[in-house]
Design a protein around this motif. Structure first.
Motif, PDB file in Angstrom:
ATOM      1  N   ALA A 172     -24.038 -20.408   3.243  1.00 22.85           N
ATOM      2  CA  ALA A 172     -23.032 -21.032   4.103  1.00 22.85           C
ATOM      3  C   ALA A 172     -21.852 -21.480   3.250  1.00 22.85           C
ATOM      4  N   GLN A 173     -20.634 -21.272   3.764  1.00 23.40           N
ATOM      5  CA  GLN A 173     -19.445 -21.765   3.068  1.00 23.40           C
ATOM      6  C   GLN A 173     -19.529 -23.286   3.008  1.00 23.40           C
ATOM      7  N   SER A 174     -19.165 -23.861   1.873  1.00 21.54           N
ATOM      8  CA  SER A 174     -19.236 -25.317   1.771  1.00 21.54           C
ATOM      9  C   SER A 174     -18.011 -25.891   1.072  1.00 21.54           C
ATOM     10  N   LYS A 175     -17.487 -26.963   1.649  1.00 17.73           N
ATOM     11  CA  LYS A 175     -16.356 -27.665   1.017  1.00 17.73           C
ATOM     12  C   LYS A 175     -16.869 -28.724   0.050  1.00 17.73           C
ATOM     13  N   ASP A 176     -18.198 -28.875  -0.025  1.00 12.69           N
ATOM     14  CA  ASP A 176     -18.771 -29.867  -0.928  1.00 12.69           C
ATOM     15  C   ASP A 176     -19.035 -29.307  -2.316  1.00 12.69           C
ATOM     16  N   ILE A 177     -18.606 -28.056  -2.518  1.00 13.76           N
ATOM     17  CA  ILE A 177     -18.698 -27.465  -3.857  1.00 13.76           C
ATOM     18  C   ILE A 177     -17.272 -27.401  -4.400  1.00 13.76           C
ATOM     19  N   VAL A 178     -17.073 -28.008  -5.565  1.00  6.68           N
ATOM     20  CA  VAL A 178     -15.717 -28.140  -6.095  1.00  6.68           C
ATOM     21  C   VAL A 178     -15.633 -27.514  -7.489  1.00  6.68           C
ATOM     22  N   PHE A 179     -14.583 -26.731  -7.695  1.00  8.10           N
ATOM     23  CA  PHE A 179     -14.314 -26.216  -9.044  1.00  8.10           C
ATOM     24  C   PHE A 179     -13.479 -27.242  -9.796  1.00  8.10           C
ATOM     25  N   PHE A 180     -13.779 -27.457 -11.074  1.00  4.70           N
ATOM     26  CA  PHE A 180     -12.927 -28.325 -11.897  1.00  4.70           C
ATOM     27  C   PHE A 180     -12.683 -27.647 -13.244  1.00  4.70           C
ATOM     28  N   GLN A 181     -11.602 -28.032 -13.882  1.00  2.00           N
ATOM     29  CA  GLN A 181     -11.217 -27.426 -15.182  1.00  2.00           C
ATOM     30  C   GLN A 181     -11.282 -25.907 -15.116  1.00  2.00           C
ATOM     31  N   THR A 182     -10.939 -25.353 -13.958  1.00  3.04           N
ATOM     32  CA  THR A 182     -10.975 -23.907 -13.768  1.00  3.04           C
ATOM     33  C   THR A 182      -9.554 -23.432 -13.484  1.00  3.04           C
ATOM     34  N   PRO A 183      -9.040 -22.489 -14.256  1.00  5.63           N
ATOM     35  CA  PRO A 183      -7.636 -22.093 -14.093  1.00  5.63           C
ATOM     36  C   PRO A 183      -7.400 -21.201 -12.872  1.00  5.63           C
ATOM     37  N   GLU A 184      -6.165 -21.210 -12.364  1.00  4.88           N
ATOM     38  CA  GLU A 184      -5.749 -20.255 -11.326  1.00  4.88           C
ATOM     39  C   GLU A 184      -5.494 -18.908 -11.998  1.00  4.88           C
ATOM     40  N   ILE A 185      -4.881 -18.997 -13.172  1.00  6.79           N
ATOM     41  CA  ILE A 185      -4.548 -17.795 -13.935  1.00  6.79           C
ATOM     42  C   ILE A 185      -5.178 -17.916 -15.319  1.00  6.79           C
ATOM     43  N   ALA A 186      -6.000 -16.920 -15.673  1.00 11.20           N
ATOM     44  CA  ALA A 186      -6.634 -16.925 -16.985  1.00 11.20           C
ATOM     45  C   ALA A 186      -5.918 -15.898 -17.851  1.00 11.20           C
ATOM     46  N   GLU A 187      -5.369 -16.354 -18.970  1.00 11.98           N
ATOM     47  CA  GLU A 187      -4.646 -15.420 -19.833  1.00 11.98           C
ATOM     48  C   GLU A 187      -5.606 -14.482 -20.529  1.00 11.98           C
ATOM     49  N   ASN A 188      -6.763 -15.000 -20.916  1.00 12.32           N
ATOM     50  CA  ASN A 188      -7.730 -14.208 -21.650  1.00 12.32           C
ATOM     51  C   ASN A 188      -9.037 -14.132 -20.852  1.00 12.32           C
ATOM     52  N   GLY A 189      -9.350 -12.941 -20.330  1.00 11.35           N
ATOM     53  CA  GLY A 189     -10.545 -12.757 -19.508  1.00 11.35           C
ATOM     54  C   GLY A 189     -11.843 -12.939 -20.283  1.00 11.35           C
ATOM     55  N   ALA A 190     -11.765 -12.937 -21.623  1.00  7.10           N
ATOM     56  CA  ALA A 190     -12.984 -13.084 -22.419  1.00  7.10           C
ATOM     57  C   ALA A 190     -13.479 -14.522 -22.425  1.00  7.10           C
ATOM     58  N   VAL A 191     -12.575 -15.452 -22.161  1.00  7.20           N
ATOM     59  CA  VAL A 191     -12.943 -16.868 -22.191  1.00  7.20           C
ATOM     60  C   VAL A 191     -12.274 -17.584 -21.019  1.00  7.20           C
ATOM     61  N   VAL A 192     -12.981 -17.633 -19.900  1.00  8.18           N
ATOM     62  CA  VAL A 192     -12.449 -18.312 -18.716  1.00  8.18           C
ATOM     63  C   VAL A 192     -13.302 -19.550 -18.448  1.00  8.18           C
ATOM     64  N   PRO A 193     -12.723 -20.743 -18.612  1.00 11.82           N
ATOM     65  CA  PRO A 193     -13.510 -21.951 -18.357  1.00 11.82           C
ATOM     66  C   PRO A 193     -13.808 -22.102 -16.866  1.00 11.82           C
ATOM     67  N   ILE A 194     -15.048 -22.401 -16.549  1.00 12.92           N
ATOM     68  CA  ILE A 194     -15.453 -22.614 -15.156  1.00 12.92           C
ATOM     69  C   ILE A 194     -16.245 -23.919 -15.092  1.00 12.92           C
ATOM     70  N   GLY A 195     -15.812 -24.808 -14.222  1.00 16.10           N
ATOM     71  CA  GLY A 195     -16.563 -26.040 -13.991  1.00 16.10           C
ATOM     72  C   GLY A 195     -16.917 -26.114 -12.520  1.00 16.10           C
ATOM     73  N   VAL A 196     -18.150 -26.445 -12.218  1.00 14.93           N
ATOM     74  CA  VAL A 196     -18.578 -26.512 -10.816  1.00 14.93           C
ATOM     75  C   VAL A 196     -19.312 -27.831 -10.580  1.00 14.93           C
ATOM     76  N   THR A 197     -18.896 -28.533  -9.526  1.00 15.48           N
ATOM     77  CA  THR A 197     -19.602 -29.739  -9.098  1.00 15.48           C
ATOM     78  C   THR A 197     -20.093 -29.514  -7.679  1.00 15.48           C
ATOM     79  N   SER A 198     -21.350 -29.831  -7.444  1.00 18.95           N
ATOM     80  CA  SER A 198     -21.882 -29.762  -6.084  1.00 18.95           C
ATOM     81  C   SER A 198     -22.093 -31.177  -5.571  1.00 18.95           C
ATOM     82  N   ASN A 199     -21.485 -31.486  -4.421  1.00 23.69           N
ATOM     83  CA  ASN A 199     -21.695 -32.794  -3.801  1.00 23.69           C
ATOM     84  C   ASN A 199     -22.713 -32.704  -2.671  1.00 23.69           C
ATOM     85  N   ILE A 200     -23.443 -31.577  -2.635  1.00 21.93           N
ATOM     86  CA  ILE A 200     -24.456 -31.384  -1.595  1.00 21.93           C
ATOM     87  C   ILE A 200     -25.727 -32.118  -2.029  1.00 21.93           C
ATOM     88  N   PRO A 201     -26.290 -32.971  -1.136  1.00 14.26           N
ATOM     89  CA  PRO A 201     -27.522 -33.674  -1.518  1.00 14.26           C
ATOM     90  C   PRO A 201     -28.652 -32.683  -1.839  1.00 14.26           C
TER      91      PRO A 201
END
Lengths: 103, 159
Positions: free
Chosen positions: B62-91
């Motif tokens: 199910a699509q959820s708005k309680d999952i949030v990306f943080f420290q994740t870029p819109e545009i990644a200059e280097n595809g070899a190193v793309v920072p991804i941060g994920v927070t889940s606020n789902i109990p």
């Protein structure tokens, strides 16, 4: 044997933040060498983080995790001097375990 | 004295070989855990979100708005190193997975989160090209997903 991991664990109020930098090629299996031969995949598959022997995070990784993997997370609890141990195993069966104490 | 001895023998008899090796100090607990862990080859070999879901044993997330990306870029200059941060606020979040739609294999990583650990992780991944990145969360046995479109200037998988 791979180079040691760099581990930093710090208390932030009632939780502990763990940051790890591992040393690993994380070869994707997609690249070709100068002779056009595919370079075989070589990557960390399993990671486990323990706090005083209790598991606080475990992970399964694929080939898409970047070279020299970075990982950061927080868990509730932890005090200065507690032991944080991290170990990984790659798809060749190589293993590495390192530990630090919470600062 | 006899009672004590009996109990010792009983507990000893119930120990597995792994337990005995641990007790004997032949393997460190951490190593034993890393070895006992499994790696879901079927899930890591998938090429579409629905196949990955099947391999993980879940239905349509199910699509959820309680999952949030943080420290994740819109545009990644280097595809070899793309920072991804994920927070889940789902109990009752049990695990967080990162999937990259246009990578040769979709599934990048699965993090199992025991009780007491915050349901938030950050790492770095490789991206072959601009793509949707999915954060897939398992909570109380159900799957939830959120997507983020990341533009990649230079791919991180090819030669």
């Amino acid at each position: 044997m791979a180079d040691p991991m760099k581990i930093r664990a710090t208390t932030l109020g009632d939780s502990t933040e763990v940051k790890v930098l591992m040393s690993h090629e994380m070869e994707s299996g997609q690249r070709k060498d100068a002779q056009g031969q595919t370079i075989p995949a070589w990557f960390i598959q399993n990671v486990i983080v323990t706090w005083n022997g209790r598991t606080v995070l475990s992970a399964q990784w694929g080939t898409a995790v970047s070279k020299n993997p970075f990982l950061s997370f927080k868990f509730k609890g932890g005090a200065k001097g507690d032991r944080i141990a991290i170990s990984w195993m790659d798809n060749r069966g190589d293993k590495r375990s390192d530990e630090t104490v919470i600062a | 004295m006899d009672e004590m001895r009996r109990r010792l023998i009983q507990s000893g008899g119930g120990m597995t070989l792994l337990g005995l090796l641990l007790a004997a100090g032949w393997i460190k607990p951490e190593e034993a855990q890393a070895q006992a862990q499994t790696w879901n080859k079927a899930a890591f070999d998938t090429h579409s979100l629905s196949d990955t879901m099947k391999a993980l044993g879940g239905g349509d997330p199910a699509q959820s708005k309680d999952i949030v990306f943080f420290q994740t870029p819109e545009i990644a200059e280097n595809g070899a190193v793309v920072p991804i941060g994920v927070t889940s606020n789902i109990p009752k979040t049990e695990s967080i997975a990162i999937l990259i739609e246009k990578n040769p294999n979709l599934l990048a990583a699965v993090f199992d989160i025991p009780t007491g650990t915050e349901t938030s992780i950050s790492t770095r991944v490789k991206m072959a090209q601009s793509s949707n990145v999915y954060a897939l969360v398992k909570a109380d046995g159900k799957y939830y997903v959120a997507a983020k479109d990341i533009k990649v200037t230079l791919g991180g998988c090819g030669g």
